[in-house]
Design a protein around this motif. Sequence first.
Motif, PDB file in Angstrom:
ATOM      1  N   ILE A  29      28.624 -43.706 -17.764  1.00 14.10           N
ATOM      2  CA  ILE A  29      28.039 -43.685 -19.106  1.00 14.10           C
ATOM      3  C   ILE A  29      28.755 -42.660 -19.973  1.00 14.10           C
ATOM      4  O   ILE A  29      28.845 -41.478 -19.629  1.00 14.10           O
ATOM      5  CB  ILE A  29      26.542 -43.349 -19.028  1.00 14.10           C
ATOM      6  CG1 ILE A  29      25.826 -44.377 -18.144  1.00 14.10           C
ATOM      7  CG2 ILE A  29      25.918 -43.312 -20.416  1.00 14.10           C
ATOM      8  CD1 ILE A  29      24.458 -43.934 -17.694  1.00 14.10           C
ATOM      9  N   ASP A  30      29.282 -43.118 -21.100  1.00 12.20           N
ATOM     10  CA  ASP A  30      29.968 -42.231 -22.037  1.00 12.20           C
ATOM     11  C   ASP A  30      29.650 -42.694 -23.453  1.00 12.20           C
ATOM     12  O   ASP A  30      30.434 -43.400 -24.091  1.00 12.20           O
ATOM     13  CB  ASP A  30      31.474 -42.247 -21.789  1.00 12.20           C
ATOM     14  CG  ASP A  30      32.210 -41.253 -22.678  1.00 12.20           C
ATOM     15  OD1 ASP A  30      31.541 -40.367 -23.257  1.00 12.20           O
ATOM     16  OD2 ASP A  30      33.445 -41.359 -22.798  1.00 12.20           O
ATOM     17  N   VAL A  41      18.278 -52.923 -19.747  1.00  5.67           N
ATOM     18  CA  VAL A  41      17.327 -52.998 -18.639  1.00  5.67           C
ATOM     19  C   VAL A  41      18.060 -52.892 -17.303  1.00  5.67           C
ATOM     20  O   VAL A  41      19.028 -53.612 -17.042  1.00  5.67           O
ATOM     21  CB  VAL A  41      16.528 -54.310 -18.695  1.00  5.67           C
ATOM     22  CG1 VAL A  41      15.652 -54.467 -17.456  1.00  5.67           C
ATOM     23  CG2 VAL A  41      15.681 -54.358 -19.957  1.00  5.67           C
ATOM     24  N   GLY A  42      17.574 -51.963 -16.453  1.00  6.24           N
ATOM     25  CA  GLY A  42      18.088 -51.862 -15.101  1.00  6.24           C
ATOM     26  C   GLY A  42      19.446 -51.223 -14.944  1.00  6.24           C
ATOM     27  O   GLY A  42      19.971 -51.165 -13.826  1.00  6.24           O
ATOM     28  N   VAL A  43      20.037 -50.729 -16.025  1.00  5.81           N
ATOM     29  CA  VAL A  43      21.351 -50.085 -15.918  1.00  5.81           C
ATOM     30  C   VAL A  43      21.240 -48.843 -15.037  1.00  5.81           C
ATOM     31  O   VAL A  43      20.299 -48.056 -15.161  1.00  5.81           O
ATOM     32  CB  VAL A  43      21.888 -49.700 -17.309  1.00  5.81           C
ATOM     33  CG1 VAL A  43      23.137 -48.838 -17.188  1.00  5.81           C
ATOM     34  CG2 VAL A  43      22.196 -50.956 -18.112  1.00  5.81           C
ATOM     35  N   ALA A  44      22.195 -48.653 -14.148  1.00  3.58           N
ATOM     36  CA  ALA A  44      22.228 -47.480 -13.282  1.00  3.58           C
ATOM     37  C   ALA A  44      23.593 -46.817 -13.406  1.00  3.58           C
ATOM     38  O   ALA A  44      24.625 -47.500 -13.417  1.00  3.58           O
ATOM     39  CB  ALA A  44      21.959 -47.870 -11.836  1.00  3.58           C
ATOM     40  N   GLY A  45      23.590 -45.496 -13.529  1.00  2.00           N
ATOM     41  CA  GLY A  45      24.873 -44.825 -13.660  1.00  2.00           C
ATOM     42  C   GLY A  45      24.718 -43.340 -13.868  1.00  2.00           C
ATOM     43  O   GLY A  45      23.638 -42.767 -13.698  1.00  2.00           O
ATOM     44  N   ARG A  46      25.816 -42.719 -14.254  1.00  2.00           N
ATOM     45  CA  ARG A  46      25.867 -41.285 -14.474  1.00  2.00           C
ATOM     46  C   ARG A  46      26.773 -41.016 -15.659  1.00  2.00           C
ATOM     47  O   ARG A  46      27.626 -41.839 -16.001  1.00  2.00           O
ATOM     48  CB  ARG A  46      26.425 -40.583 -13.242  1.00  2.00           C
ATOM     49  CG  ARG A  46      27.793 -41.103 -12.814  1.00  2.00           C
ATOM     50  CD  ARG A  46      28.260 -40.467 -11.525  1.00  2.00           C
ATOM     51  NE  ARG A  46      28.495 -39.042 -11.737  1.00  2.00           N
ATOM     52  CZ  ARG A  46      28.561 -38.161 -10.745  1.00  2.00           C
ATOM     53  NH1 ARG A  46      28.374 -38.561  -9.494  1.00  2.00           N
ATOM     54  NH2 ARG A  46      28.796 -36.894 -10.999  1.00  2.00           N
ATOM     55  N   GLY A  47      26.573 -39.857 -16.323  1.00  2.00           N
ATOM     56  CA  GLY A  47      27.462 -39.562 -17.431  1.00  2.00           C
ATOM     57  C   GLY A  47      26.809 -38.769 -18.535  1.00  2.00           C
ATOM     58  O   GLY A  47      26.005 -37.867 -18.281  1.00  2.00           O
ATOM     59  N   LYS A  63      18.271 -46.198 -14.216  1.00  2.30           N
ATOM     60  CA  LYS A  63      18.376 -45.119 -13.238  1.00  2.30           C
ATOM     61  C   LYS A  63      19.648 -44.326 -13.537  1.00  2.30           C
ATOM     62  O   LYS A  63      20.757 -44.820 -13.318  1.00  2.30           O
ATOM     63  CB  LYS A  63      18.401 -45.673 -11.817  1.00  2.30           C
ATOM     64  CG  LYS A  63      17.130 -46.402 -11.421  1.00  2.30           C
ATOM     65  CD  LYS A  63      17.194 -46.924  -9.996  1.00  2.30           C
ATOM     66  CE  LYS A  63      15.910 -47.644  -9.610  1.00  2.30           C
ATOM     67  NZ  LYS A  63      15.962 -48.181  -8.221  1.00  2.30           N
ATOM     68  N   PHE A  64      19.461 -43.115 -14.046  1.00  3.26           N
ATOM     69  CA  PHE A  64      20.586 -42.272 -14.410  1.00  3.26           C
ATOM     70  C   PHE A  64      20.569 -40.991 -13.578  1.00  3.26           C
ATOM     71  O   PHE A  64      19.536 -40.310 -13.511  1.00  3.26           O
ATOM     72  CB  PHE A  64      20.525 -41.908 -15.898  1.00  3.26           C
ATOM     73  CG  PHE A  64      20.594 -43.089 -16.834  1.00  3.26           C
ATOM     74  CD1 PHE A  64      21.335 -44.216 -16.514  1.00  3.26           C
ATOM     75  CD2 PHE A  64      19.908 -43.075 -18.040  1.00  3.26           C
ATOM     76  CE1 PHE A  64      21.400 -45.298 -17.377  1.00  3.26           C
ATOM     77  CE2 PHE A  64      19.971 -44.150 -18.914  1.00  3.26           C
ATOM     78  CZ  PHE A  64      20.721 -45.270 -18.581  1.00  3.26           C
ATOM     79  N   GLU A  65      21.695 -40.632 -12.979  1.00  2.00           N
ATOM     80  CA  GLU A  65      21.799 -39.383 -12.225  1.00  2.00           C
ATOM     81  C   GLU A  65      23.264 -39.076 -11.921  1.00  2.00           C
ATOM     82  O   GLU A  65      23.937 -39.908 -11.293  1.00  2.00           O
ATOM     83  CB  GLU A  65      21.021 -39.478 -10.914  1.00  2.00           C
ATOM     84  CG  GLU A  65      21.061 -38.188 -10.113  1.00  2.00           C
ATOM     85  CD  GLU A  65      20.439 -38.301  -8.738  1.00  2.00           C
ATOM     86  OE1 GLU A  65      20.322 -37.283  -8.054  1.00  2.00           O
ATOM     87  OE2 GLU A  65      20.072 -39.432  -8.353  1.00  2.00           O
ATOM     88  N   PRO A  66      23.748 -37.904 -12.316  1.00  2.00           N
ATOM     89  CA  PRO A  66      23.140 -36.974 -13.284  1.00  2.00           C
ATOM     90  C   PRO A  66      23.396 -37.474 -14.700  1.00  2.00           C
ATOM     91  O   PRO A  66      24.194 -38.388 -14.910  1.00  2.00           O
ATOM     92  CB  PRO A  66      23.883 -35.668 -12.999  1.00  2.00           C
ATOM     93  CG  PRO A  66      25.253 -36.118 -12.586  1.00  2.00           C
ATOM     94  CD  PRO A  66      25.035 -37.393 -11.803  1.00  2.00           C
ATOM     95  N   LEU A  67      22.732 -36.836 -15.673  1.00  2.00           N
ATOM     96  CA  LEU A  67      22.874 -37.262 -17.059  1.00  2.00           C
ATOM     97  C   LEU A  67      22.797 -36.058 -17.979  1.00  2.00           C
ATOM     98  O   LEU A  67      21.859 -35.265 -17.889  1.00  2.00           O
ATOM     99  CB  LEU A  67      21.768 -38.257 -17.424  1.00  2.00           C
ATOM    100  CG  LEU A  67      21.847 -38.897 -18.808  1.00  2.00           C
ATOM    101  CD1 LEU A  67      23.049 -39.837 -18.898  1.00  2.00           C
ATOM    102  CD2 LEU A  67      20.562 -39.652 -19.141  1.00  2.00           C
TER     103      LEU A  67
END
Length: 214
Positions: A29-30, A41-47, A63-67
């Motif tokens: 995620i940027d 909906v349902g996007v999972a990632g980090r950034g 679901k974001f980790e870390p963010l």
Amino acid sequence: MPPTGTAPRPPQLDLDLLEPVDEPIDDEIDLYRNHLTGSYVGVAGRGEIATVYADGADFTGTKFEPLDVSDVRIERSDLAGARWEGVSARRLEIADSRLVGWRLIATFAEDVLITGSRWDNGGLYVRRAKGSIVFRDCTFAGTTLRGDLSGFVFDNCDLAGAEFGADAARKCDLRGSRLEGARGLATLRGALISSDQAIALADVLAAELGFTIS
């Protein structure tokens, strides 16, 4: 008596400079200087999400980790069932949104304002906070509130059914909010309540502290 404390610093946003997001968000995620209105909906990632205005966006089940979140305003959006962990949040505003089941685990929070939102059956854990953290006109039925709640302000919130598990709560301002039916009040050592609240909660506090009333 109205809550004390200063208002959080608002996000630094110039809406005229924000660009729409036309492509799906991937797991890296940027987002920077964007205007979000779609479904994620349902996007999972980090950034990182920085200098972003989300209006009517759907973050259900994300679901974001870390963010890392900075200078972000979220309005009329849906975060139901989302889980955001390892979050560092600076100058975050959320207004008039559905937060049912949202679980937010923040390593750091500074200048956060959440208003007019339903945050039921969710969870909040804050490891460290700075500046002003304010909740106004929100509901927290079935939500756990844990970590360092020192200096937090709950202004005209409904905390019936909430469960507190504070590591610290010095000057956490609960005046003007509904506390009847909340659990874990004994963890809020050093928090501010009104005399009327103290009378209304006397039996509950006595029971949590192990006193026998006869």
